[in-house]
Design an enzyme around this catalytic site. Structure first.
Site, short mmCIF file in Angstrom:
data_model
loop_
_atom_site.label_atom_id
_atom_site.label_comp_id
_atom_site.label_asym_id
_atom_site.label_seq_id
_atom_site.Cartn_x
_atom_site.Cartn_y
_atom_site.Cartn_z
N PHE A 115 19.98 -114.76 20.55
CA PHE A 115 20.43 -114.51 19.18
C PHE A 115 21.32 -113.28 19.07
O PHE A 115 21.40 -112.64 18.03
CB PHE A 115 19.24 -114.45 18.20
CG PHE A 115 18.92 -115.83 17.68
CD1 PHE A 115 18.40 -116.79 18.54
CD2 PHE A 115 19.19 -116.19 16.37
CE1 PHE A 115 18.14 -118.08 18.09
CE2 PHE A 115 18.94 -117.48 15.91
CZ PHE A 115 18.41 -118.43 16.77
N ASP A 172 7.19 -140.24 1.61
CA ASP A 172 8.42 -139.74 1.00
C ASP A 172 8.68 -140.55 -0.26
O ASP A 172 8.10 -141.62 -0.45
CB ASP A 172 9.59 -139.89 1.98
CG ASP A 172 10.68 -138.85 1.75
OD1 ASP A 172 10.93 -138.02 2.64
OD2 ASP A 172 11.29 -138.87 0.67
N ALA A 216 27.85 -113.25 19.20
CA ALA A 216 28.77 -113.00 18.08
C ALA A 216 29.62 -114.24 17.85
O ALA A 216 29.82 -115.04 18.75
CB ALA A 216 29.64 -111.80 18.42
N CYS A 239 18.28 -123.16 6.64
CA CYS A 239 17.14 -122.22 6.66
C CYS A 239 17.54 -120.75 6.53
O CYS A 239 17.24 -120.12 5.52
CB CYS A 239 16.33 -122.43 7.94
SG CYS A 239 15.77 -124.12 8.13
N LYS A 284 25.35 -125.88 14.10
CA LYS A 284 25.11 -125.45 15.49
C LYS A 284 25.11 -126.70 16.35
O LYS A 284 25.01 -127.83 15.83
CB LYS A 284 23.78 -124.70 15.60
CG LYS A 284 22.56 -125.55 15.35
CD LYS A 284 21.31 -124.77 15.69
CE LYS A 284 20.09 -125.63 15.68
NZ LYS A 284 18.88 -124.91 15.97
N ARG A 295 13.18 -125.28 15.66
CA ARG A 295 14.63 -125.19 15.53
C ARG A 295 15.20 -126.60 15.55
O ARG A 295 14.76 -127.42 16.35
CB ARG A 295 15.23 -124.43 16.73
CG ARG A 295 14.76 -123.01 16.87
CD ARG A 295 14.98 -122.54 18.30
NE ARG A 295 14.16 -123.31 19.25
CZ ARG A 295 14.32 -123.29 20.57
NH1 ARG A 295 15.27 -122.56 21.12
NH2 ARG A 295 13.53 -124.00 21.35
N ARG A 300 24.63 -128.50 6.45
CA ARG A 300 24.28 -127.66 5.31
C ARG A 300 24.74 -126.22 5.57
O ARG A 300 24.44 -125.65 6.61
CB ARG A 300 22.75 -127.69 5.07
CG ARG A 300 22.28 -128.99 4.46
CD ARG A 300 20.78 -129.01 4.31
NE ARG A 300 20.10 -129.01 5.60
CZ ARG A 300 18.79 -128.85 5.76
NH1 ARG A 300 18.02 -128.67 4.70
NH2 ARG A 300 18.25 -128.88 6.96
N PHE A 357 8.01 -123.21 12.84
CA PHE A 357 9.06 -122.39 13.45
C PHE A 357 10.07 -123.22 14.24
O PHE A 357 10.83 -122.68 15.03
CB PHE A 357 8.44 -121.33 14.37
CG PHE A 357 7.44 -120.45 13.66
CD1 PHE A 357 7.86 -119.45 12.79
CD2 PHE A 357 6.07 -120.64 13.83
CE1 PHE A 357 6.96 -118.66 12.12
CE2 PHE A 357 5.14 -119.84 13.16
CZ PHE A 357 5.59 -118.85 12.31
N THR A 402 8.69 -123.57 3.98
CA THR A 402 8.89 -122.13 3.85
C THR A 402 8.87 -121.76 2.37
O THR A 402 9.70 -122.23 1.61
CB THR A 402 10.25 -121.74 4.47
OG1 THR A 402 10.26 -122.19 5.83
CG2 THR A 402 10.47 -120.24 4.43
C1 UGA Z 1 15.92 -121.44 12.26
C2 UGA Z 1 14.91 -120.67 13.12
O1 UGA Z 1 15.52 -120.34 14.37
C3 UGA Z 1 13.64 -121.49 13.36
O2 UGA Z 1 12.71 -120.74 14.09
C4 UGA Z 1 13.05 -121.87 11.99
O3 UGA Z 1 11.90 -122.67 12.13
C5 UGA Z 1 14.08 -122.65 11.20
O4 UGA Z 1 15.27 -121.85 11.04
C6 UGA Z 1 13.50 -122.99 9.87
O5 UGA Z 1 13.26 -122.06 9.08
O6 UGA Z 1 13.21 -124.15 9.61
P1 UGA Z 1 17.65 -123.43 12.76
O7 UGA Z 1 18.06 -123.34 11.34
O8 UGA Z 1 17.41 -124.78 13.36
O9 UGA Z 1 16.30 -122.60 13.01
O10 UGA Z 1 18.81 -122.75 13.58
P2 UGA Z 1 18.97 -121.51 14.58
O11 UGA Z 1 18.90 -121.97 15.96
O12 UGA Z 1 18.11 -120.39 14.16
O13 UGA Z 1 20.50 -121.11 14.28
C7 UGA Z 1 20.88 -120.67 12.97
C8 UGA Z 1 22.33 -120.30 12.93
O14 UGA Z 1 22.57 -119.10 13.64
C9 UGA Z 1 23.31 -121.34 13.54
O15 UGA Z 1 24.39 -121.51 12.64
C10 UGA Z 1 23.74 -120.70 14.84
O16 UGA Z 1 25.02 -121.10 15.21
C11 UGA Z 1 23.70 -119.23 14.47
N1 UGA Z 1 23.55 -118.32 15.63
C12 UGA Z 1 22.43 -118.38 16.41
C13 UGA Z 1 24.54 -117.38 15.90
O17 UGA Z 1 25.57 -117.29 15.20
N2 UGA Z 1 24.37 -116.54 16.97
C14 UGA Z 1 23.28 -116.59 17.77
O18 UGA Z 1 23.19 -115.78 18.72
C15 UGA Z 1 22.28 -117.54 17.48
#
Ligand code: UGA
Length: 440
Positions: A256, A30, A259, A267, A330, A155, A337, A153, A122
């Site tokens: 996912f 880094d 609501a 991301c 989350k 999370r 962010r 991928f 990405t």
């Molecule tokens: C997301 C993807 O899920 C990963 O697979 C991917 O690798 C990653 O982006 C990335 O591109 O690096 P992440 O950003 O850690 O992962 O978060 P998620 O778990 O996808 O949640 C994203 C947002 O959606 C959160 O704000 C969460 O609260 C919201 N969410 C999720 C909802 O509002 N409703 C749901 O049912 C699920």
């Protein structure tokens, strides 16, 4: 194998520690010396469950170390992973590729022997091919320096588990040249491939598109259910029950479909925008215009939540006190962010409310991003004298909270559940006014 991981953010630090856990000799690279010092001392500069343990274990075993020297990295590694950020460009939808570009510009001239670079960041489709050409031009190794794309991928909150037990590995290789990338990747991931994990080898463009399509699909799923929540609100139906009911159909699936105040983070929001921008450049913008709607539905959730709180407080937030529970985008993350929770807290404050925020892990990052909001050391303290309590990140701590915990703390017993994570009946039975999203 001797592996470097360039970029030690959420993705890179996790990948570096996990590659060492798989038995490789790993050098994390880094430009941020402070971050490197922290990592090298065994401390993770962000919250990621389980990561610190793996980091420490592998530093102690001598398999994992860190450097800010690209020369050292080029000398050390036969395999280089790129895990630097590709944020949204300021004032544009497109991705800012300056960090991935700069990695190639810096390391390629220093690589003098055959090596493989795996991009994990990405990126817009077409980037890997362009970077490959540039790397071959710059490197003394020339054609012996190979670039492949191996999208990530993971999370946040499950990063270690997703890296050590992924549900698939995708590898994009340059079909125009014969190379070793697939063989090398199979060797790198051998310990996890043993379990019959799907390993998909594609061309570079497909691998790049797999990643953004996956995130676009997830974003679409969330905005779909949030749009249905709006119709539920207009008709008195219950979106949580509806999601359960449609989710039993295996073709749809329940995950996912929660609501609430929508998606945020580093991301999903920027990835769908970069995807639209790239499709536009390719002359395929019509194909992705629906993502504009996905984005609009998502951003509307934040405004709707502020309106809902205003209405709940008798039509104005001016002079009101609001306790906000949750700031991270989350649970199980300290990442703020583009966090819907913090965005809503900020909007309420601009409308004249005194807003006090509490989050189990994201306090430091929240203070840095929104220094003018009020912050408390506990959920109870955040709710002191509140005219309304808003649950905006579904941490377990808030899910488990009971009305009795807050009864004597608040000024008015009003709770808004921005993530539909509380039981409405429990709160109503205790004399609270409860409001969820898309629930009667
Ligand atoms: C997301 C993807 O899920 C990963 O697979 C991917 O690798 C990653 O982006 C990335 O591109 O690096 P992440 O950003 O850690 O992962 O978060 P998620 O778990 O996808 O949640 C994203 C947002 O959606 C959160 O704000 C969460 O609260 C919201 N969410 C999720 C909802 O509002 N409703 C749901 O049912 C699920």
């Amino acid at each position: 194998m001797k592996v470097t991981v360039i970029g030690t953010g959420y993705l890179g630090a996790t990948h570096a520690a996990c590659m060492a856990e798989l038995g490789h000799q790993v050098l994390g690279v880094d430009t941020d010396v402070k971050k490197l010092e922290r990592l090298a001392s065994g401390s993770v500069p962000f919250y990621e469950p389980g990561l610190e343990e793996i980091l420490q274990r592998n530093i102690e075993s001598g398999r994992l170390s860190f450097t800010d020297s690209y020369a050292e990295a080029a000398e050390f590694g036969d395999v280089h992973f790129i895990g630097v950020g590709t944020p949204q460009k300021k004032g544009e939808y497109a991705a800012d590729l300056r960090y991935v570009d700069s990695v190639i510009e810096t390391i390629a001239p220093l690589i003098t022997r055959p090596a493989t670079i795996f991009g994990k960041s990405t990126v817009p489709v077409g980037t890997a091919s362009r970077l490959g050409q540039r790397a071959r031009e710059l490197s003394p190794a020339g054609e012996a320096l190979e670039i492949a794309w191996n999208p990530e991928f993971l999370r946040e909150g499950f990063a270690v588990q997703d890296t050590l037990r992924p549900d698939r590995i995708v590898l994009g290789v340059d079909r125009n040249r014969s190379g070793q990338a697939e063989k090398v990747a199979r060797e790198v991931y051998a310990p996890i491939l043993k379990d019959g994990l799907p390993f998909l080898v594609t061309d570079l463009a497909t691998a790049e598109l797999v990643k953004v399509s996956a995130n676009a699909f997830l974003a679409t799923k969330i905005s779909f259910i949030n749009a249905i929540a709006e119709v539920c609100e207009a008709s008195g139906a219950d979106v949580s029950v509806l999601a359960d009911a449609i989710g039993f159909d295996a073709r749809i699936g329940r995950r996912f479909l929660n609501a609430g105040i929508g998606f945020g983070g580093g991301c999903l929001p920027k990835d769908i925008r970069a995807f639209m921008a790239r499709a536009g450049e390719l002359g395929a913008d019509q194909a992705l215009t629906f993502l504009r709607e996905v984005d609009a539905i998502n951003m509307r959730r934040r405004v709707a939540m502020v309106e809902s709180a205003k209405e709940f407080c008798g039509g104005s937030l001016l002079g009101g006190r609001v306790g906000v529970l949750g700031a991270a985008f989350k649970p199980e993350s300290d990442d703020v962010r583009d966090s819907p929770a913090l965005n809503i807290a900020g909007q309420m404050q601009l409308q004249g409310a005194a807003v006090t925020v509490y989050d189990p892990k994201a306090m430091k990052n929240s203070r840095a991003l929104f220094p003018t909001l009020g912050y408390a050391e506990s959920a109870i303290e955040a709710c002191e004298g509140a005219d309304a309590v808003l649950v905006l990140t579904e941490w377990d701590e808030f899910r488990k909270m009971l009305p009795a915990d807050l009864d004597d703390v608040v000024r008015r017993k009003r709770i808004i559940d921005g993530r539909n994570c509380l039981d409405p009946q429990t709160w109503r039975n205790a004399g609270w006014a409860y409001r969820g999203v898309g629930r009667p």
